[in-house]
Design a protein around this motif. Structure first.
Motif, PDB file in Angstrom:
ATOM      1  N   LEU A   7       0.840  -1.199   0.000  1.00  0.00           N
ATOM      2  CA  LEU A   7       0.000   0.000   0.000  1.00  0.00           C
ATOM      3  C   LEU A   7       0.873   1.247   0.000  1.00  0.00           C
ATOM      4  O   LEU A   7       1.981   1.243   0.547  1.00  0.00           O
ATOM      5  CB  LEU A   7      -0.906   0.031   1.231  1.00  0.00           C
ATOM      6  N   ILE A   8       0.383   2.303  -0.598  1.00  0.00           N
ATOM      7  CA  ILE A   8       1.020   3.615  -0.533  1.00  0.00           C
ATOM      8  C   ILE A   8       0.041   4.557   0.155  1.00  0.00           C
ATOM      9  O   ILE A   8      -1.069   4.761  -0.343  1.00  0.00           O
ATOM     10  CB  ILE A   8       1.394   4.141  -1.928  1.00  0.00           C
ATOM     11  N   ASN A   9       0.440   5.066   1.288  1.00  0.00           N
ATOM     12  CA  ASN A   9      -0.450   5.898   2.124  1.00  0.00           C
ATOM     13  C   ASN A   9      -1.767   5.180   2.396  1.00  0.00           C
ATOM     14  O   ASN A   9      -2.843   5.785   2.408  1.00  0.00           O
ATOM     15  CB  ASN A   9      -0.697   7.249   1.457  1.00  0.00           C
ATOM     16  N   GLY A  10      -1.674   3.868   2.583  1.00  0.00           N
ATOM     17  CA  GLY A  10      -2.845   3.060   2.902  1.00  0.00           C
ATOM     18  C   GLY A  10      -3.724   2.726   1.723  1.00  0.00           C
ATOM     19  O   GLY A  10      -4.812   2.152   1.911  1.00  0.00           O
ATOM     20  N   GLU A  11      -3.304   3.055   0.501  1.00  0.00           N
ATOM     21  CA  GLU A  11      -4.156   2.889  -0.676  1.00  0.00           C
ATOM     22  C   GLU A  11      -3.627   1.815  -1.615  1.00  0.00           C
ATOM     23  O   GLU A  11      -2.420   1.644  -1.786  1.00  0.00           O
ATOM     24  CB  GLU A  11      -4.241   4.209  -1.460  1.00  0.00           C
ATOM     25  N   PHE A  12      -4.552   1.086  -2.230  1.00  0.00           N
ATOM     26  CA  PHE A  12      -4.264   0.212  -3.359  1.00  0.00           C
ATOM     27  C   PHE A  12      -5.430   0.320  -4.336  1.00  0.00           C
ATOM     28  O   PHE A  12      -6.561   0.040  -3.956  1.00  0.00           O
ATOM     29  CB  PHE A  12      -4.092  -1.246  -2.932  1.00  0.00           C
ATOM     30  N   PRO A  13      -5.215   0.713  -5.590  1.00  0.00           N
ATOM     31  CA  PRO A  13      -3.961   1.240  -6.150  1.00  0.00           C
ATOM     32  C   PRO A  13      -3.474   2.481  -5.406  1.00  0.00           C
ATOM     33  O   PRO A  13      -4.213   3.084  -4.637  1.00  0.00           O
ATOM     34  CB  PRO A  13      -4.321   1.564  -7.602  1.00  0.00           C
ATOM     35  N   GLY A  14      -2.210   2.845  -5.683  1.00  0.00           N
ATOM     36  CA  GLY A  14      -1.594   3.958  -4.992  1.00  0.00           C
ATOM     37  C   GLY A  14      -2.132   5.302  -5.443  1.00  0.00           C
ATOM     38  O   GLY A  14      -2.941   5.403  -6.374  1.00  0.00           O
ATOM     39  N   PRO A  15      -1.683   6.392  -4.791  1.00  0.00           N
ATOM     40  CA  PRO A  15      -2.161   7.735  -5.118  1.00  0.00           C
ATOM     41  C   PRO A  15      -1.886   8.104  -6.567  1.00  0.00           C
ATOM     42  O   PRO A  15      -0.853   7.729  -7.139  1.00  0.00           O
ATOM     43  CB  PRO A  15      -1.369   8.649  -4.174  1.00  0.00           C
ATOM     44  N   LYS A  16      -2.784   8.828  -7.141  1.00  0.00           N
ATOM     45  CA  LYS A  16      -2.623   9.304  -8.522  1.00  0.00           C
ATOM     46  C   LYS A  16      -1.725  10.532  -8.537  1.00  0.00           C
ATOM     47  O   LYS A  16      -1.875  11.438  -7.716  1.00  0.00           O
ATOM     48  CB  LYS A  16      -3.999   9.639  -9.097  1.00  0.00           C
ATOM     49  N   ILE A  17      -0.746  10.542  -9.446  1.00  0.00           N
ATOM     50  CA  ILE A  17       0.051  11.743  -9.690  1.00  0.00           C
ATOM     51  C   ILE A  17      -0.612  12.488 -10.835  1.00  0.00           C
ATOM     52  O   ILE A  17      -0.620  12.028 -11.975  1.00  0.00           O
ATOM     53  CB  ILE A  17       1.514  11.391 -10.026  1.00  0.00           C
ATOM     54  N   ASN A  18      -1.196  13.617 -10.515  1.00  0.00           N
ATOM     55  CA  ASN A  18      -1.945  14.415 -11.486  1.00  0.00           C
ATOM     56  C   ASN A  18      -1.161  15.703 -11.705  1.00  0.00           C
ATOM     57  O   ASN A  18      -1.096  16.557 -10.824  1.00  0.00           O
ATOM     58  CB  ASN A  18      -3.348  14.705 -10.951  1.00  0.00           C
ATOM     59  N   CYS A  19      -0.547  15.841 -12.877  1.00  0.00           N
ATOM     60  CA  CYS A  19       0.376  16.949 -13.075  1.00  0.00           C
ATOM     61  C   CYS A  19       0.235  17.510 -14.485  1.00  0.00           C
ATOM     62  O   CYS A  19      -0.560  17.023 -15.296  1.00  0.00           O
ATOM     63  CB  CYS A  19       1.808  16.492 -12.824  1.00  0.00           C
ATOM     64  N   THR A  20       1.025  18.525 -14.757  1.00  0.00           N
ATOM     65  CA  THR A  20       1.047  19.184 -16.062  1.00  0.00           C
ATOM     66  C   THR A  20       2.441  19.056 -16.646  1.00  0.00           C
ATOM     67  O   THR A  20       3.434  19.001 -15.906  1.00  0.00           O
ATOM     68  CB  THR A  20       0.657  20.668 -15.912  1.00  0.00           C
ATOM     69  N   SER A  21       2.535  18.999 -17.962  1.00  0.00           N
ATOM     70  CA  SER A  21       3.829  18.815 -18.607  1.00  0.00           C
ATOM     71  C   SER A  21       4.826  19.866 -18.119  1.00  0.00           C
ATOM     72  O   SER A  21       4.492  21.027 -17.907  1.00  0.00           O
ATOM     73  CB  SER A  21       3.683  18.889 -20.126  1.00  0.00           C
ATOM     74  N   ASN A  22       6.059  19.414 -17.946  1.00  0.00           N
ATOM     75  CA  ASN A  22       7.191  20.204 -17.459  1.00  0.00           C
ATOM     76  C   ASN A  22       7.171  20.431 -15.952  1.00  0.00           C
ATOM     77  O   ASN A  22       8.079  21.073 -15.416  1.00  0.00           O
ATOM     78  CB  ASN A  22       7.316  21.547 -18.177  1.00  0.00           C
ATOM     79  N   ASN A  23       6.152  19.915 -15.239  1.00  0.00           N
ATOM     80  CA  ASN A  23       6.181  20.009 -13.783  1.00  0.00           C
ATOM     81  C   ASN A  23       7.371  19.240 -13.220  1.00  0.00           C
ATOM     82  O   ASN A  23       7.757  18.190 -13.748  1.00  0.00           O
ATOM     83  CB  ASN A  23       4.905  19.434 -13.173  1.00  0.00           C
ATOM     84  N   ASN A  24       7.944  19.769 -12.146  1.00  0.00           N
ATOM     85  CA  ASN A  24       8.992  19.078 -11.403  1.00  0.00           C
ATOM     86  C   ASN A  24       8.338  18.259 -10.293  1.00  0.00           C
ATOM     87  O   ASN A  24       7.606  18.796  -9.462  1.00  0.00           O
ATOM     88  CB  ASN A  24       9.967  20.088 -10.804  1.00  0.00           C
ATOM     89  N   ILE A  25       8.593  16.960 -10.292  1.00  0.00           N
ATOM     90  CA  ILE A  25       7.944  16.048  -9.357  1.00  0.00           C
ATOM     91  C   ILE A  25       8.943  15.604  -8.305  1.00  0.00           C
ATOM     92  O   ILE A  25      10.030  15.115  -8.625  1.00  0.00           O
ATOM     93  CB  ILE A  25       7.379  14.811 -10.091  1.00  0.00           C
TER      94      ILE A  25
END
Length: 585
Positions: free
Chosen positions: A49-67
């Motif tokens: 699990l990631i932060n208690g979740e399965f599937p894990g948290p969604k990474i919702n971003c915009t192009s060129n964002n620094n993650i």
């Protein structure tokens, strides 16, 4: 004097503005990775699990964002993550594979730092310097946008069989038009096969020399559903609105087909490329692949089924999820659950024809790969052809998989670190695998780190030839390639006349049907150490993969980033002083 000061002030303000617009936004994530009970098929097992979740948290971003993803490993085993399909320019340090990174030990944390972007753009203002009373604008190599649907997953051992995966949605910036209207909402859909045995048990089976066998079922977002089973809705829609479904096959082994009861699927994006918007009744999705479809809620308000079923197997596996219209009064009256494609489960003709219908949308304004300065990839001279033939072996009485007679093994020292610290000769040899295999290579395999020495910026052709009776799927990190052909039979140079050299989709994962071949083309212009692997995790774990070593002769920051000061070191490089950093832009 006053006039000169005003000019200097204006130039300084322009410079500072340029710096501000050149700095892309940062997104920060904290992930606590733990064990926990999961039961995608109704049988509880210890999952990841990631932060208690399965599937894990969604990474919702915009192009060129620094993650920035700060991973806290609370498992009792080492941990790595990779970002499937994200083309990290000049930065294989963040690729998250055993040959590129030291794993995060139990009880420790480490932060992944990468930018969701793709292709070089040498004409963007990057920095300003004040020197001798004048403002000097510095021009540096930056990157163009990357958009699309991707996913992340853990790469240590068989951890992907336990979970730990999630969706990555990369949106276009507001200034870049998208070739379809903004949907009312977007849904992340992770589908794939599942084993009820835990990932540690599966790993021990492989370590003992046996296969993990056939999966127990398939799931949608970690859940299993039956028609009429009373499952709660997974997706809720409103009549008359259009929705985007981003669908990824995150399974271990099986290709699947997905379809929606009573609704058409308009394909609009595939692994980072906008496609010609053809409409389909159903779509095949192979292991490691992602695609986006638009669905218009144009039926009577009711409950409809999102159907996923296995492909190319003797035993059929399937599951459903409920799509509920607002105001629904129950199940749909629009007919039976849509059947799988119109051929027996082992046939490939229908699926090959569907592959040939996929076309790159050349009129879209989003980023496109630009090999050697030309979108006309079909006119670029091929400098090297590598034929990849997969095979199953017995080595010392144990099951192994390999390529061209070599079954890859990982050691205690990541290959990228050994190469960077100048001790690669103590860890591996280049080019133990031949570009053109012999018939003997399918009968006998050697165990070794499999590293192919590549020439920076060469335009290469990779031919995957599958002599087995099972479908294969291949993925290349760090790049997109042009998927120019898939055909039954054996490949020969004469087959190039059948290539799509105009609008093949730029993507990073390709399927190869039983007793068939596939061809892709790409420019190796992304310096670093990059993995080409089977997406079947059993096969990758047991050696069906290799790495491209793409070194820039200039050893310049223009081509590859330096190792980060906090990069974990292990194996024979632990405690060694850092090499002289690259410099220059």
């Amino acid at each position: 004097m006053e006039s000169k000061n005003k000019i200097f002030t204006v130039l300084l303000q322009l410079c500072l503005f340029a710096v501000v617009i050149a700095e892309d936004p940062y997104l920060f994530y904290d992930w606590k990775v733990t064990y926990g009970d999961v039961s995608p098929l109704g049988v509880a097992t210890k999952g990841i699990l990631i932060n208690g979740e399965f599937p894990g948290p969604k990474i919702n971003c915009t192009s060129n964002n620094n993650i920035y993803v700060n991973v806290f490993n609370e498992l009792d085993e080492p941990l790595l993550f990779t970002w499937n399909g994200i083309q990290q320019r000049k930065n294989s340090w963040q690729d998250g594979l055993p040959a590129t990174n030291c794993p995060i030990p139990p009880g420790k944390n480490w932060t992944y730092k990468f930018q969701v972007c793709a292709f070089h753009d040498p004409w963007r203002v990057g920095e300003c310097k004040i020197h001798g009373g004048w403002v000097i604008f510095g021009w540096v190599s930056q990157v163009k946008d990357q958009i699309g649907s991707f996913f992340y997953f853990p790469t240590t051992g068989l951890q992907r069989a336990g979970g730990g995966m999630g969706m990555m949605q990369v949106h276009s910036r507001d200034l870049i038009p998208v070739p379809f209207d903004r949907p009312a909402d977007e849904f992340a859909v992770l589908v794939g096969d599942w084993y009820n045995k835990g990932h540690k048990t599966l790993k021990s089976i492989l370590d003992s020399g046996r296969s993990i066998g056939f999966p127990d079922g398939v799931h949608i977002n970690g859940k299993f559903g039956k028609v009429g089973g009373g499952s709660p809705p997974m997706f809720t829609v409103e009549k008359g609105k259009t929705y985007r479904y981003r669908v990824c096959n995150v399974g271990m082994r099986l290709s699947v087909n997905f379809r929606i009861q009573g609704h058409d699927l308009k394909l609009v994006e595939m692994e980072g490329s906008h496609t010609v918007q053809n409409v389909y009744d159903s779509l095949d999705l192979h292991v490691g692949q992602c695609m986006s479809v638009l669905i218009t809620a144009d039926q009577a308000p009711a409950d409809y089924h999102f159907v996923v079923s296995s492909r190319f197997t003797k035993k059929a596996l399937s599951t459903v999820a409920v799509i509920r219209y607002s105001g629904s009064k129950g199940s749909s009256d629009s007919g039976a659950i849509p059947p799988p494609p119109p051929e027996n489960s082992r046939g490939i003709a229908w699926s090959i024809n569907q592959f040939r219908s996929f076309r790159w949308n050349l009129t879209a304004s989003a980023a496109r790969p630009n090999p050697q300065g030309s979108y006309h990839y079909g006119k670029i001279n091929i400098t090297r052809t590598i034929k990849v033939v997969n095979a199953r072996y017995q080595v010392n009485g144990k099951l192994r998989f390999g390529i061209n007679g070599v079954s890859h093994v990982d050691g205690e020292t990541p290959l990228k670190l050994a190469e960077y610290f100048g001790v690669g000769d103590k860890v591996f040899k280049y080019d133990v695998m031949k570009d053109e295999p012999t018939g003997q290579d399918e009968q006998k395999a050697s165990l070794a780190p499999n590293v192919v020495n590549a020439t920076f910026r060469n335009f290469v052709e990779i031919v995957f030839e599958n002599h087995e009776r099972t479908i294969q799927t291949w993925h290349l990190d760090g790049y997109a390639f042009f998927a120019v052909a898939v055909e039954p039979g054996r490949w020969s140079p004469e087959k190039r006349k059948n290539y799509n050299l105009e609008d093949a989709v730029s993507r990073h994962t390709i399927q190869v049907y039983p007793n068939s071949w596939a061809a892709v083309m790409t420019t190796l212009d992304n310096a670093g150490l990059w993995n080409l692997r089977s997406e079947m995790r059993e096969r990758a774990y047991l050696g069906q993969q290799f790495y491209f070593s793409v070194l820039s002769p200039a050893r310049s920051l223009r081509d590859e980033y330096n190792i980060l000061p906090d990069q974990p070191l292990c194996g024979i490089v632990k405690g060694l002083p850092l090499p002289m950093p690259y410099s220059g832009a």
